[in-house]
Design an enzyme around this catalytic site. Structure first.
Site, PDB file in Angstrom:
ATOM      1  CD  GLU A  51      37.990  42.579  35.462  1.00 53.02           C
ATOM      2  OE1 GLU A  51      36.987  41.856  35.544  1.00 53.02           O
ATOM      3  OE2 GLU A  51      38.160  43.600  36.160  1.00 53.02           O
ATOM      4  CD  GLU A  57      37.004  38.247  37.714  1.00 59.79           C
ATOM      5  OE1 GLU A  57      36.122  39.122  37.905  1.00 59.79           O
ATOM      6  OE2 GLU A  57      38.217  38.489  37.778  1.00 59.79           O
TER       7      GLU A  57
END
Length: 687
Positions: free
Chosen positions: A155, A311
């Protein structure tokens, strides 16, 4: 093999699993985890994302043995691995040895160690160490048969997307010198004669920290570009190492949906598989609508190739002010929505719910109650259900509509205070335009403003504030060849150096649109303007414009009441074989639906007569078969009319012409590929 020929992940089914953090648990738990993973149908896990301190306990001292054992346990259980380079955050020993690598905020304060991403993206120390760690991981595990995907960092930009430290300042100056060549070029680009900002030495330039007043908008835009590029450079350092050592393995880094701070068009050029972390809010009954836009971006970043939802939450997250759990059935439809939009799997954060740390209340596939937890029962049921959708893997979404996503315009309209109104939001415009098209029955891809636009009947441009010649030319060619384009307000205003185009807006888009904008006319708080379209009045609560329509542009809608009463609000201009529309207002949802309905008709595309925001229809296809996902995101039963003879892969049977979907119900209809994607509508008998 080059970046243009992506490597494929070695899986023979839709991916199903999640982040796995075995270093948070004693070794005896690992075998229990694998047993339950097999029971749930897990075939892929991500690890060891945050384990650098456990792998390199002090400089140059590695403790691989525990990870060796974890990998062997997973491999023996038939579970493949998305192997992280473990470079998501630095170990404490590295930070204390090199405190200069910690990031600074815009107030000049150094941020401390104690969370994650505690690094300056430009730090040469950090870059050297991530390259070394990536090489160590690749050399140790790159040939293991369980490893099917490299997971670089984690991320990017989630916590530190911008750094204002001295190292970033020096890097920013090097970036500017490469962009502009010399100080004369920079001074010209930045328009420094306003407010006396001329530079006579590169060392005089700093990142745009807190200042006495509004900061030069071109400096702000360039800092946004630079900061995205700095993280891209960091990503590429690891990618280059991994491709050198393991050239056959695909590489990814997990994106965060439609994320402001990084230009994902550029990131995606350097990875093999686009992956996304998506967390629609269960408290929002329409969260699936912006999620569909996010997924449209993910599948479009590499030209329509399948991507992977890496995710999502099994239930509640841990970082909202109020973390609402997902009601029974919500996780299932969220997962199937992502697959409908091109994901070749459904992954979660995380496998086993943590007992400690910042994410101990973040849900997991295996909750605190273990296999008795509701999340385990529901995710295991999903894992079994995904087996019936194996044929969908590798297929592509069929879309005839595209929405332009342009990071320069997003950054420029959100980084500065020097705009006619701070209420004009690029992101909200994009979401609202997408929502109108979604309500009218169309899945929407995304494109750069330079295209390619091949295969799209309609291209919408909610905002292109920053416009260059290549973008204008691409839109003109597309329209002249028969396409329909719709451009939104405050577009074509400035060039890439933030200078207003000669003659004002829409600048380089003027020949395409056939109009001129004399002056933006933002709407003050508490007020509302209106337009008249097809006999109805629609609110424009944020933004309007004084438009002068040329002889070639016909007026489709006019403002009614107020200072702009009777002036053009929406125009249409024939260009070659196509048409170009301009919307000179930020419209409320009903007005956008009405305007987009007109544009769809102009493009020869169908549109729902009656809209229900909870109905979603998306078709994936290969050369022979359409797989049409029909999703009811709402709390009430919906009935839809579908082509006869289709087989529902989830129900294992032929469906009738009228399909009734329960709340949160999903059908996946397989039928011979048609010349156009199926357009499914609400049944006339729907109550």
């Amino acid at each position: 093999m080059t970046d243009a020929t992506p490597r494929r992940i070695r899986l023979d089914a839709l991916a199903f699993g999640g982040d796995y953090n075995p270093d948070q648990w004693p070794e005896e738990v690992w075998h229990e985890d694998v047993r339950l993973m097999r029971e749930a149908g897990v075939n892929l896990v991500s690890l060891p994302v945050f384990s650098w301190p456990q792998l390199e306990t002090s400089p140059g001292i590695y403790e691989w043995e525990w990870l060796d054992r974890v990998i062997e346990v997973l491999w023996a259980g038939g579970i493949r691995i998305d192997l992280a380079t473990a470079t998501a955050t630095p170990p404490s020993w590295l930070v204390r040895a090199h405190p200069e690598m910690l990031p600074w905020d815009a107030d000049g304060r150094r941020l401390e160690f104690g969370s994650r991403q505690a690094y300056c993206p430009s730090s040469p120390v950090w870059r050297e160490h991530v390259a070394r760690m990536a090489r160590a991981m690749a050399e140790r595990y790159g040939q293991h048969p369980a490893v099917v995907l490299w997971h670089v960092s984690n991320e990017y930009g989630d916590h530190v997307a911008r750094c204002w430290c001295p190292e970033s300042a020096a890097h920013f100056r090097r970036w500017l010198e490469a962009r502009y060549g010399d100080l004369d070029g920079l001074n010209e680009a930045w328009g420094v004669n306003v407010w006396g900002q001329r530079y006579t030495a590169w060392t005089q330039i700093e990142p745009p920290r807190r200042a006495t007043g509004p900061i030069n908008p071109t400096q702000l835009l360039d800092f946004e570009r630079f900061s995205s590029d700095a993280l891209l450079e960091l990503f590429r350092i690891e990618v280059d190492v991994l491709r050198e050592v393991t050239p056959e393995l695909p590489v990814t880094t997990n994106f965060m949906s439609l994320f402001r701070d990084l230009d994902y068009w550029r990131f995606a050029e350097h990875e093999d598989l686009v992956t996304d972390d998506a967390y629609p809010d269960p408290a929002d009954p329409l969260a699936h609508v912006p999620a569909a836009l996010n997924y449209g971006l993910m599948r479009s970043l590499k030209g329509g190739q399948p991507w992977l939802l890496l995710e999502q939450a099994a239930s509640a997250v841990s970082w909202r002010d109020v973390n609402v759990p997902k009601a029974p059935g919500r996780m299932r439809i969220d997962s199937l929505q992502a697959i409908a939009h091109g994901s070749d799997g459904a992954m979660f954060f995380q496998w086993r719910q943590a007992r400690y740390g910042q994410e101990k209340f973040h849900s997991a596939m295996l909750g605190h109650r273990g296999e008795s937890s509701r999340t385990f029962r529901e995710t295991a049921a999903l894992g079994r259900e995904l087996q019936s959708l194996a044929a969908v893997r590798g297929t592509r979404v069929r879309s005839r509509v595209a929405l332009v996503v342009d990071w320069d315009s997003w950054w420029a309209t959100s980084a500065t205070e020097s705009l006619p109104s701070q209420r004009l939001s690029w992101l909200q415009q994009a979401r609202d335009w997408h929502a109108a098209l979604h309500a009218l029955g169309h899945p929407v891809d995304t494109v750069r403003a330079t295209g390619p636009f091949d295969g799209y009947d309609l291209v919408v441009v909610p905002n292109l504030y920053v416009t260059d010649a290549a973008q204008a030319a691409a839109l003109e060619v597309y329209t002249a060849s028969g396409g329909t384009v719709v451009v939104g307000p405050f577009s074509g205003v400035v060039d890439p150096t933030e200078k207003v185009h000669p003659g004002g807006a829409p600048g380089l888009l003027r020949p395409l649109l056939g109009i001129e904008v004399d002056e933006p006319w933002p709407v003050p708080d508490g007020s509302v303007e209106r337009i008249a379209l097809d006999g109805d009045r629609h609110d424009a609560p944020v933004w309007t414009e004084w438009i002068e329509a040329g002889l070639e542009a016909s007026v489709v809608a006019r403002f009614t009441g107020g200072v702009l009463d009777g002036r053009p609000a929406i125009t249409r201009c024939a260009r070659g074989a196509g048409t170009a529309w301009y919307l000179g207002a930020v419209l409320a949802p009903d007005g956008l639906v009405a305007a987009m309905r007109r544009a769809l008709t102009d493009a020869g595309l169908p549109a729902h007569d009656r809209t229900d925001p909870h109905l979603e229809v998306v078709t994936r296809a290969d050369d022979r078969t359409d797989y049409t996902f029909v999703l009811n995101h709402g709390p009430r039963e919906l009935a839809v009319d579908v082509p006869e003879g289709a087989t529902d892969l989830l129900a294992d049977g032929v469906v009738a012409a009228r399909l009734v979907l329960p709340p949160l119900g999903v059908a996946v209809l397989a039928s011979p590929r048609a010349s156009e994607p199926p357009f499914i509508t609400l049944s006339d008998t729907t109550e």
